[in-house]
Design a protein around this motif. Sequence first.
Motif, short mmCIF file in Angstrom:
data_model
loop_
_atom_site.label_atom_id
_atom_site.label_comp_id
_atom_site.label_asym_id
_atom_site.label_seq_id
_atom_site.Cartn_x
_atom_site.Cartn_y
_atom_site.Cartn_z
N VAL B 85 0.86 -1.18 0.00
CA VAL B 85 0.00 0.00 0.00
C VAL B 85 0.91 1.24 0.00
O VAL B 85 1.87 1.28 0.76
CB VAL B 85 -0.88 0.00 1.26
CG1 VAL B 85 -1.77 1.23 1.31
CG2 VAL B 85 -1.71 -1.27 1.33
N PRO B 86 0.64 2.23 -0.84
CA PRO B 86 1.52 3.41 -0.86
C PRO B 86 1.63 4.06 0.52
O PRO B 86 0.63 4.20 1.22
CB PRO B 86 0.81 4.36 -1.84
CG PRO B 86 -0.01 3.47 -2.70
CD PRO B 86 -0.43 2.32 -1.83
N GLY B 87 2.83 4.42 0.90
CA GLY B 87 3.07 5.02 2.22
C GLY B 87 4.53 4.81 2.57
O GLY B 87 5.29 4.27 1.76
N ILE B 88 4.91 5.23 3.77
CA ILE B 88 6.31 5.10 4.18
C ILE B 88 6.64 3.62 4.39
O ILE B 88 5.99 2.94 5.18
CB ILE B 88 6.56 5.91 5.47
CG1 ILE B 88 6.33 7.38 5.21
CG2 ILE B 88 7.96 5.66 6.01
CD1 ILE B 88 7.17 7.98 4.10
N LYS B 89 7.64 3.14 3.69
CA LYS B 89 8.00 1.73 3.78
C LYS B 89 9.40 1.59 4.40
O LYS B 89 10.39 1.51 3.68
CB LYS B 89 7.97 1.08 2.38
CG LYS B 89 6.57 1.03 1.79
CD LYS B 89 5.67 0.04 2.52
CE LYS B 89 4.20 0.27 2.23
NZ LYS B 89 3.49 1.05 3.27
N HIS B 172 3.24 8.03 -3.41
CA HIS B 172 2.15 8.79 -2.79
C HIS B 172 2.56 10.24 -2.54
O HIS B 172 1.78 11.02 -2.01
CB HIS B 172 1.79 8.16 -1.45
CG HIS B 172 2.97 8.10 -0.51
ND1 HIS B 172 4.01 7.22 -0.69
CD2 HIS B 172 3.28 8.83 0.58
CE1 HIS B 172 4.91 7.42 0.27
NE2 HIS B 172 4.50 8.39 1.05
N ASN B 173 3.81 10.59 -2.89
CA ASN B 173 4.35 11.89 -2.49
C ASN B 173 4.85 12.66 -3.70
O ASN B 173 5.90 12.36 -4.26
CB ASN B 173 5.49 11.64 -1.49
CG ASN B 173 6.02 12.92 -0.88
OD1 ASN B 173 6.17 13.93 -1.57
ND2 ASN B 173 6.34 12.88 0.39
N ARG B 174 4.08 13.67 -4.12
CA ARG B 174 4.44 14.37 -5.38
C ARG B 174 5.73 15.16 -5.25
O ARG B 174 6.45 15.31 -6.23
CB ARG B 174 3.29 15.30 -5.80
CG ARG B 174 2.15 14.54 -6.44
CD ARG B 174 1.18 15.47 -7.12
NE ARG B 174 1.71 15.98 -8.38
CZ ARG B 174 1.22 17.04 -9.02
NH1 ARG B 174 0.21 17.70 -8.48
NH2 ARG B 174 1.74 17.43 -10.15
N TYR B 175 6.01 15.68 -4.07
CA TYR B 175 7.27 16.42 -3.93
C TYR B 175 8.44 15.50 -4.23
O TYR B 175 9.36 15.86 -4.98
CB TYR B 175 7.41 16.99 -2.50
CG TYR B 175 8.68 17.81 -2.31
CD1 TYR B 175 8.77 19.10 -2.80
CD2 TYR B 175 9.79 17.28 -1.65
CE1 TYR B 175 9.92 19.85 -2.65
CE2 TYR B 175 10.95 18.02 -1.48
CZ TYR B 175 11.01 19.31 -1.98
OH TYR B 175 12.17 20.05 -1.83
N ILE B 178 8.62 14.58 -8.12
CA ILE B 178 9.10 15.65 -8.99
C ILE B 178 10.59 15.89 -8.74
O ILE B 178 11.39 16.05 -9.67
CB ILE B 178 8.28 16.94 -8.77
CG1 ILE B 178 6.83 16.70 -9.22
CG2 ILE B 178 8.87 18.12 -9.53
CD1 ILE B 178 5.87 17.81 -8.88
N ALA B 428 8.00 13.84 4.89
CA ALA B 428 7.35 12.62 4.38
C ALA B 428 7.19 11.56 5.47
O ALA B 428 6.17 10.90 5.55
CB ALA B 428 8.14 12.05 3.20
N VAL B 429 8.22 11.39 6.31
CA VAL B 429 8.17 10.30 7.29
C VAL B 429 7.43 10.69 8.57
O VAL B 429 7.14 9.84 9.40
CB VAL B 429 9.57 9.78 7.69
CG1 VAL B 429 10.29 9.20 6.49
CG2 VAL B 429 10.40 10.85 8.36
#
Lengths: 424, 464
Positions: B85-89, B172-175, B178, B428-429
């Motif tokens: 699932v998209p997220g911090i792994k 899941h994180n556009r910053y 890019i 992000a984290v």
Amino acid sequence: MRVVIIGNGVTGVSAALSIRRLQPDWEIIMISGESSFHYSRPALMYIFMGHMSYKDTKPYEDSFWQKNRIDLVRGWVTEIDVAGKKLIMHEKDPIAFDKLLLATGSKSNKFGWPGQDLGGVQGFYNLMDIRLLYENVKGARSAVIVGGGLIGIELAEMLHSRNIHVTFLVRESSYWTNVLPIEESQMINRVILEQGIDLRLSTELKEIVGNDSGRVRGVVTNREEFIEAQVVGLTAGVSPNIALAKASGIQTGRGVLVDWSFRTNIPDVFAAGDCAEIITEGEQRNLIQQVWYTGKSQGKVAGEVMAGKESVYDPGIWYNSAKFFDLEYQTYGTVRNVSVEGESNFYWEHPDGSRSVRIVTRGGAVCGINIMGLRYSHRVCERWVAEKRSLEYVLDNLAEANFDPEFYEKCEEQIIREIKKQAA
Amino acid sequence: MEQRTINYDFDEELLGFEEPEKAPEEPLGTARKLSLAVLGFGILMFALQAMGMPLSGSWTGFLLAFLPVLFGTVFYFYIDFKGTVPGIKHDNIYFRGITSKGALGWLVGVVFTGFYIALYWFPEYLSGGIKIVNPLSVALSGSPANNWFFYGFLYTLAVLIFGVRMFMKYRHNRYQKIRTASVMFFQLGFAFLIPNILMLFNQPEFYLSYFWPLKYDYLFPGTVSYLVNHPGGLGMFLIFWGAVMSFIATPLLTYYFGKRWYCSWVCGCGGLAETMGDPWRQLSDKSKKSWRIERWVVHSILVFIVVTTVLLWINSATSGSVFGESSMSLKKWYGFYIGAIFSGVIGVGFYPIMGTRVWCRFGCPMAAVLGIFQRYLSRFRITTNGGQCMSCGNCSTYCEMGIDVRAYAQKGENIVRASCVGCGVCSAVCPRGVLKLENGGTFKDRFSGSDKPLGALIDSLKHV
């Protein structure tokens, strides 16, 4: 003057630092049997999952304590001699005090379930519990977690990361719905299921079943179903850890009874944080707050009072946050799980079901905001609630509250459109 | 008191927390096995050619080695993250030896370090590999491959492959997406293709994305006179470009965006750290002591570069009558100790031991200049979200620059630090939505408790 603090959690530390600020010369002793240094309790899960090492969870460098002349003692207090103003220690010399703060935190609830003391059955709150969990996961294939709150879902995530199959028993009809409105609650149900957790709603624990060697082998639910498990997590909330205070003649109720400046019935003895129950005059229930933020601010005020400053705790506008697997949640002000008369709920959910915003108004003023999957600014939301801003004002300024990282999809336009539609 | 509690005497400081036992995992799926087999085939082809297989030096040999490496790895990362699932792994990072200074981590460190030692001092050991990439070198630059072309090729390949990993990890994180696209673009285009193609047209090999003082010799008299005397207008343009970037664009862009415009969006050193280095970012030292060392070392190197550049110009203007050979020997000394040993061997070789930004943090003179601007004259800051911090320490743990982000966040203060490269991973984290990278409207409102940047400057000097 010697101040002794029992407990090195966030409340104890916050009190110690506020005493040090006001009283540069006082002796400060902080006692803990759990750890040598203060660590961040909410980070326990990250140690177990391998995101962080133990030392990463310590908010201050070890040298910090010496620099601030806060003496750390590792040990267990077994008795408080209130009259003689000293602490009786386990296998250590007694420690005398002039002023004492109890910051003993909480303990996991056990509701007298049959089998709750079997091997492999545990709560999850502190370092003792995490060590126990290390033992309990040995050879484990499946686990049952009982209690659908914040600690339960953390424990589910932790066990899931060790590839252990988790069955999650939630008494309510939806996850944490005794706190969250149904839409947010259902969003989290989806997250739990998506991770592959076996979520059982409206299901209660009836009995924990052991094997011949006294270890758990499964649980029986109120639906008479047997679920196999080698680990059972009891996470049905926590209650103030008051055993020590109670045995020492300090007045207790559900927690250690204190006034709004954290004084107990005994002069020079204070209590704050999770273990404290603030006596509230009038019809309202006494106040017990058991989250990180309240522990921090209660500790600060308690420290000020102990250091001789007139200070009274003001709970302020409620806020909290959590993360359910990958879904972030923030709340500001008062949002009830069910709508009551005189309150209106406005709710937007992203079409993909991953984000939502709820705004609650009372008497035309915004009184609460729930945010799922987005980040909103604490300061801005708090100000809106404090200033009793109208829904219209909040919607007009909604973009100001957005605290998402740069380049994230901005949902404010959608939110405003949807909520205006509901308001019309 | 409970017996279990009173008996508890675990020494968490001494013993720490090992990996908890894990229930058996499902075996690797077919797709993963297949992608690993493809990768293995590429490595085997590379090894055989390096040892003298006849295909070496042909396009067929080149493609047989590197296409499987590229596709095998990219495909592996794709399916590895796609199943989550998209997220911090970040599960298991502190349990895996390769990411937590275990035997495997040390082994990778030794291999990286060995590669750099060979690259700088014993390039003949790399001749097998150099031969394999020769067709590409000839096609791009018109000249045969040397150790530097081989290095640039592997470097770019690593940024691209691990850039794909970053896309998957942070989908899941556009910053992050890019920013990763940006470092991939600048590495491939500005640091690899353009310099080589320039050579094809008989132009000077020039890296448009590196400037003085990082590329310290770009403003040395020798380089400048070489470019001035280069036939055609390009040499003049390159001097102009270098000077504009160093003296005008650097302060201006840093004022608006912070040093991140360069360090975590453009620079190749940053590019490798942000892509291939990502699994090791948590290894940076967060202690106050290392912060003190960092400030002394990085600023000393900046002073050294400035002095050397000035001396070289004085020397060149006076035809060597003032300093004679001494300024040249400063230049050589710097090239060896700083350029080779620090930025290469320690900077990348020690990724699995000291984290990914050792060079950027302790050594890079460009980062020092950008840092001074960022600290005192930039709109960039990381803001914290009121009282939401619960001191968990994910931000500090995953800060590659070793900034103790939590120390600020738990006090609700802005983070305004010279070293912050603006990678955005702390934000992000963070599990509580506390941190936000921002370019504010002005630089004056960044400092908690003071709106006077001069006051902040004086404050910070007190801590030195």
